[in-house]
Design a protein around this motif. Structure first.
Motif, mmCIF file in Angstrom:
data_model
loop_
_atom_site.group_PDB
_atom_site.id
_atom_site.type_symbol
_atom_site.label_atom_id
_atom_site.label_comp_id
_atom_site.label_asym_id
_atom_site.label_seq_id
_atom_site.Cartn_x
_atom_site.Cartn_y
_atom_site.Cartn_z
ATOM 1 N N THR A 230 0.849 -1.190 0.000
ATOM 2 C CA THR A 230 0.000 0.000 0.000
ATOM 3 C C THR A 230 0.879 1.233 0.000
ATOM 4 O O THR A 230 1.787 1.354 0.820
ATOM 5 C CB THR A 230 -0.922 0.014 1.232
ATOM 6 O OG1 THR A 230 -1.722 -1.171 1.213
ATOM 7 C CG2 THR A 230 -1.824 1.237 1.238
ATOM 8 N N ALA A 231 0.594 2.145 -0.923
ATOM 9 C CA ALA A 231 1.313 3.413 -0.989
ATOM 10 C C ALA A 231 0.537 4.452 -0.191
ATOM 11 O O ALA A 231 -0.693 4.514 -0.274
ATOM 12 C CB ALA A 231 1.452 3.873 -2.430
ATOM 13 N N THR A 232 1.264 5.241 0.590
ATOM 14 C CA THR A 232 0.629 6.306 1.356
ATOM 15 C C THR A 232 1.269 7.646 1.023
ATOM 16 O O THR A 232 2.426 7.714 0.624
ATOM 17 C CB THR A 232 0.745 6.067 2.876
ATOM 18 O OG1 THR A 232 2.127 6.044 3.231
ATOM 19 C CG2 THR A 232 0.081 4.775 3.294
ATOM 20 N N GLU A 233 0.493 8.689 1.202
ATOM 21 C CA GLU A 233 1.002 10.053 1.090
ATOM 22 C C GLU A 233 0.627 10.748 2.383
ATOM 23 O O GLU A 233 -0.563 10.923 2.682
ATOM 24 C CB GLU A 233 0.392 10.779 -0.103
ATOM 25 C CG GLU A 233 0.924 12.183 -0.261
ATOM 26 C CD GLU A 233 0.393 12.886 -1.488
ATOM 27 O OE1 GLU A 233 0.744 14.061 -1.661
ATOM 28 O OE2 GLU A 233 -0.362 12.284 -2.262
ATOM 29 N N ASN A 234 1.635 11.084 3.170
ATOM 30 C CA ASN A 234 1.427 11.676 4.495
ATOM 31 C C ASN A 234 0.519 10.810 5.360
ATOM 32 O O ASN A 234 -0.353 11.301 6.071
ATOM 33 C CB ASN A 234 0.860 13.093 4.378
ATOM 34 C CG ASN A 234 1.792 14.009 3.642
ATOM 35 O OD1 ASN A 234 3.007 13.919 3.777
ATOM 36 N ND2 ASN A 234 1.240 14.892 2.823
ATOM 37 N N GLY A 235 0.684 9.491 5.261
ATOM 38 C CA GLY A 235 -0.073 8.546 6.073
ATOM 39 C C GLY A 235 -1.418 8.147 5.501
ATOM 40 O O GLY A 235 -2.079 7.264 6.034
ATOM 41 N N THR A 236 -1.859 8.764 4.421
ATOM 42 C CA THR A 236 -3.140 8.441 3.803
ATOM 43 C C THR A 236 -2.925 7.504 2.624
ATOM 44 O O THR A 236 -2.224 7.847 1.673
ATOM 45 C CB THR A 236 -3.837 9.727 3.299
ATOM 46 O OG1 THR A 236 -3.967 10.634 4.390
ATOM 47 C CG2 THR A 236 -5.203 9.417 2.723
ATOM 48 N N PRO A 237 -3.516 6.286 2.673
ATOM 49 C CA PRO A 237 -3.331 5.340 1.564
ATOM 50 C C PRO A 237 -4.010 5.836 0.292
ATOM 51 O O PRO A 237 -5.109 6.393 0.350
ATOM 52 C CB PRO A 237 -3.985 4.058 2.059
ATOM 53 C CG PRO A 237 -4.657 4.366 3.326
ATOM 54 C CD PRO A 237 -4.319 5.742 3.740
ATOM 55 N N TRP A 238 -3.341 5.620 -0.850
ATOM 56 C CA TRP A 238 -3.936 6.055 -2.116
ATOM 57 C C TRP A 238 -3.890 4.974 -3.194
ATOM 58 O O TRP A 238 -4.550 5.103 -4.222
ATOM 59 C CB TRP A 238 -3.299 7.349 -2.620
ATOM 60 C CG TRP A 238 -1.825 7.288 -2.862
ATOM 61 C CD1 TRP A 238 -0.838 7.563 -1.957
ATOM 62 C CD2 TRP A 238 -1.156 6.934 -4.071
ATOM 63 N NE1 TRP A 238 0.401 7.385 -2.535
ATOM 64 C CE2 TRP A 238 0.229 7.021 -3.838
ATOM 65 C CE3 TRP A 238 -1.591 6.565 -5.343
ATOM 66 C CZ2 TRP A 238 1.178 6.730 -4.816
ATOM 67 C CZ3 TRP A 238 -0.650 6.286 -6.322
ATOM 68 C CH2 TRP A 238 0.713 6.374 -6.053
#
Length: 97
Positions: A31-39
């Motif tokens: 899972t890729a996250t950006e600032n802790g949010t999965p996208w």
């Protein structure tokens, strides 16, 4: 055995590079996250000594059986074509939110 990994990747290109650089033997749902949010979530696994596969998954699913939509195809690739193939799969996964 499939691992569940979470990595910080702020773009499709960064996520593709991180997936391509994983050891060939890696079997994981990443899972890729950006600032802790999965996208985006992608399953990656080896198929032969030189080829791997990657499939887009739906975010928030718990089992492999319910993680893919019909018609959402993955990619089979070698090390030399990994980044291009992975970008296509990651774009598909990002749409499956």
């Amino acid at each position: 055995m499939t691992q569940k990994l979470t990595i910080e990747a702020k773009s499709v290109a960064a996520f593709a590079t991180l997936l391509a650089d994983m050891p060939h033997e890696t079997r994981a749902t990443v899972t890729a996250t950006e600032n802790g949010t999965p996208w985006a979530t992608v399953s990656i696994a080896p198929t032969t000594d030189t080829r791997r596969t990657a499939f887009p998954n739906i975010l928030g699913t718990t089992a492999v059986g319910d993680s893919r939509k019909r018609g959402q195809s993955g990619a089979r690739f070698t090390a030399g074509e990994a980044r291009d193939a992975l970008r296509v799969v990651i774009y598909r996964a990002a749409k499956m939110v």
